[in-house]
Design a protein around this motif. Structure first.
Motif, short mmCIF file in Angstrom:
data_model
loop_
_atom_site.label_atom_id
_atom_site.label_comp_id
_atom_site.label_asym_id
_atom_site.label_seq_id
_atom_site.Cartn_x
_atom_site.Cartn_y
_atom_site.Cartn_z
N LEU A 208 0.83 -1.20 0.00
CA LEU A 208 0.00 0.00 0.00
C LEU A 208 0.87 1.26 0.00
O LEU A 208 0.54 2.24 -0.68
CB LEU A 208 -0.94 0.00 1.21
N GLN A 209 1.96 1.23 0.75
CA GLN A 209 2.87 2.38 0.74
C GLN A 209 3.47 2.59 -0.64
O GLN A 209 3.61 3.73 -1.09
CB GLN A 209 3.98 2.18 1.76
N GLN A 210 3.80 1.50 -1.30
CA GLN A 210 4.37 1.62 -2.64
C GLN A 210 3.34 2.17 -3.62
O GLN A 210 3.68 2.94 -4.51
CB GLN A 210 4.89 0.27 -3.13
N MET A 211 2.08 1.81 -3.45
CA MET A 211 1.02 2.34 -4.31
C MET A 211 0.82 3.83 -4.06
O MET A 211 0.53 4.59 -4.99
CB MET A 211 -0.28 1.58 -4.09
N ILE A 212 0.96 4.25 -2.82
CA ILE A 212 0.81 5.67 -2.51
C ILE A 212 1.95 6.46 -3.14
O ILE A 212 1.75 7.55 -3.67
CB ILE A 212 0.76 5.88 -0.98
N VAL A 213 3.15 5.89 -3.10
CA VAL A 213 4.31 6.56 -3.71
C VAL A 213 4.10 6.71 -5.21
O VAL A 213 4.45 7.73 -5.80
CB VAL A 213 5.61 5.77 -3.40
N LEU A 214 3.48 5.71 -5.85
CA LEU A 214 3.22 5.78 -7.28
C LEU A 214 2.11 6.76 -7.62
O LEU A 214 1.93 7.14 -8.76
CB LEU A 214 2.85 4.39 -7.83
N ASN A 215 1.35 7.17 -6.59
CA ASN A 215 0.26 8.14 -6.73
C ASN A 215 -0.78 7.68 -7.75
O ASN A 215 -1.13 8.42 -8.67
CB ASN A 215 0.82 9.53 -7.11
N ILE A 216 -1.27 6.48 -7.57
CA ILE A 216 -2.34 5.96 -8.42
C ILE A 216 -3.64 6.65 -8.00
O ILE A 216 -4.00 6.63 -6.83
CB ILE A 216 -2.44 4.43 -8.27
N PRO A 217 -4.36 7.27 -8.94
CA PRO A 217 -5.54 8.07 -8.58
C PRO A 217 -6.62 7.27 -7.83
O PRO A 217 -7.20 7.77 -6.87
CB PRO A 217 -6.08 8.56 -9.92
N VAL A 218 -6.91 6.07 -8.24
CA VAL A 218 -7.99 5.30 -7.61
C VAL A 218 -7.61 4.96 -6.17
O VAL A 218 -8.42 5.13 -5.25
CB VAL A 218 -8.26 4.01 -8.42
N ILE A 219 -6.39 4.53 -5.97
CA ILE A 219 -5.94 4.16 -4.63
C ILE A 219 -5.85 5.40 -3.74
O ILE A 219 -6.25 5.36 -2.57
CB ILE A 219 -4.57 3.45 -4.70
N GLY A 220 -5.36 6.50 -4.30
CA GLY A 220 -5.24 7.73 -3.51
C GLY A 220 -6.58 8.23 -3.01
O GLY A 220 -6.72 8.62 -1.85
N SER A 221 -7.59 8.20 -3.87
CA SER A 221 -8.92 8.65 -3.45
C SER A 221 -9.53 7.68 -2.44
O SER A 221 -10.23 8.09 -1.52
CB SER A 221 -9.84 8.82 -4.65
N PHE A 222 -9.26 6.39 -2.61
CA PHE A 222 -9.76 5.39 -1.67
C PHE A 222 -9.18 5.62 -0.29
O PHE A 222 -9.89 5.61 0.72
CB PHE A 222 -9.42 3.99 -2.19
N ILE A 223 -7.88 5.85 -0.22
CA ILE A 223 -7.22 6.09 1.07
C ILE A 223 -7.70 7.42 1.66
O ILE A 223 -7.90 7.52 2.87
CB ILE A 223 -5.70 6.05 0.91
N ALA A 224 -7.92 8.42 0.82
CA ALA A 224 -8.44 9.69 1.30
C ALA A 224 -9.83 9.51 1.92
O ALA A 224 -10.15 10.12 2.94
CB ALA A 224 -8.48 10.71 0.17
N ASP A 225 -10.66 8.69 1.29
CA ASP A 225 -11.99 8.40 1.85
C ASP A 225 -11.88 7.72 3.20
O ASP A 225 -12.63 8.04 4.13
CB ASP A 225 -12.80 7.53 0.89
N ILE A 226 -10.95 6.78 3.31
CA ILE A 226 -10.77 6.08 4.59
C ILE A 226 -10.33 7.06 5.68
O ILE A 226 -10.84 7.03 6.80
CB ILE A 226 -9.75 4.93 4.44
N VAL A 227 -9.41 7.95 5.34
CA VAL A 227 -8.94 8.94 6.31
C VAL A 227 -10.09 9.86 6.72
O VAL A 227 -10.25 10.17 7.91
CB VAL A 227 -7.76 9.76 5.72
N ALA A 228 -10.92 10.27 5.77
CA ALA A 228 -12.06 11.14 6.09
C ALA A 228 -13.05 10.42 7.01
O ALA A 228 -13.59 11.02 7.95
CB ALA A 228 -12.75 11.58 4.80
N ILE A 229 -13.29 9.15 6.74
CA ILE A 229 -14.22 8.38 7.58
C ILE A 229 -13.68 8.27 9.00
O ILE A 229 -14.42 8.46 9.98
CB ILE A 229 -14.47 6.99 6.97
N VAL A 230 -12.40 8.00 9.14
CA VAL A 230 -11.80 7.86 10.47
C VAL A 230 -11.86 9.19 11.21
O VAL A 230 -12.19 9.24 12.40
CB VAL A 230 -10.36 7.33 10.36
N GLN A 231 -11.54 10.29 10.53
CA GLN A 231 -11.59 11.60 11.17
C GLN A 231 -13.01 11.96 11.59
O GLN A 231 -13.23 12.49 12.67
CB GLN A 231 -11.01 12.67 10.25
N ALA A 232 -13.98 11.65 10.75
CA ALA A 232 -15.38 11.94 11.10
C ALA A 232 -15.82 11.11 12.29
O ALA A 232 -16.53 11.60 13.18
CB ALA A 232 -16.28 11.66 9.90
N GLN A 233 -15.37 9.87 12.35
CA GLN A 233 -15.74 9.01 13.47
C GLN A 233 -15.11 9.51 14.76
O GLN A 233 -15.73 9.46 15.81
CB GLN A 233 -15.29 7.57 13.18
#
Length: 93
Positions: free
Chosen positions: A59-84
C-alpha cells in the motif's frame, strides 16, 4: 503367519504402542495438546503479522506511485476515520 508378521510390521510403522501409552497418561496428553496449541497460536500470530506487513508495504508503494484510484480510496478512509473521531461513534452508510 506371513499376514501376522505383516500386520505386526504395519503396527510398528504406525507407532500404535506409543499412541496407546500416550492415551493412558492423560496429564501428558493434556500437556502435549497445550504445547501444540501454543505453537499453533504463535505461528498464526507471526504469519498474520508478516502478511499485514506485506500488505502495508505494498500500500505504501502504491501511494508513492500516486495511483488516482488508490489515492482517493485512502483519502476516503482517512475522512471516515476523522469523522468518526469527531462524532465519537460508528458511522453507518
Amino acid at each position: 503367519m506371513d499376514k501376522v508378521d505383516e500386520l505386526a510390521v504395519n503396527m510398528e510403522k504406525m507407532r500404535l504402542a506409543e499412541y496407546m501409552e500416550l492415551l493412558e497418561n492423560p496429564r501428558r496428553l493434556l500437556w502435549l495438546n497445550f504445547l501444540i496449541g501454543l505453537a499453533r497460536g504463535f505461528g498464526t500470530a507471526i504469519g498474520f503479522t508478516m502478511l499485514a506487513a506485506l500488505v502495508l508495504y505494498f500500500l505504501q508503494q502504491m501511494i508513492v506511485l500516486n495511483i488516482p484510484v488508490i489515492g482517493s480510496f485512502i483519502a476516503d478512509i482517512v475522512a471516515i476515520v476523522q469523522a468518526q473521531l469527531k462524532v465519537g461513534g460508528f458511522i453507518y452508510y
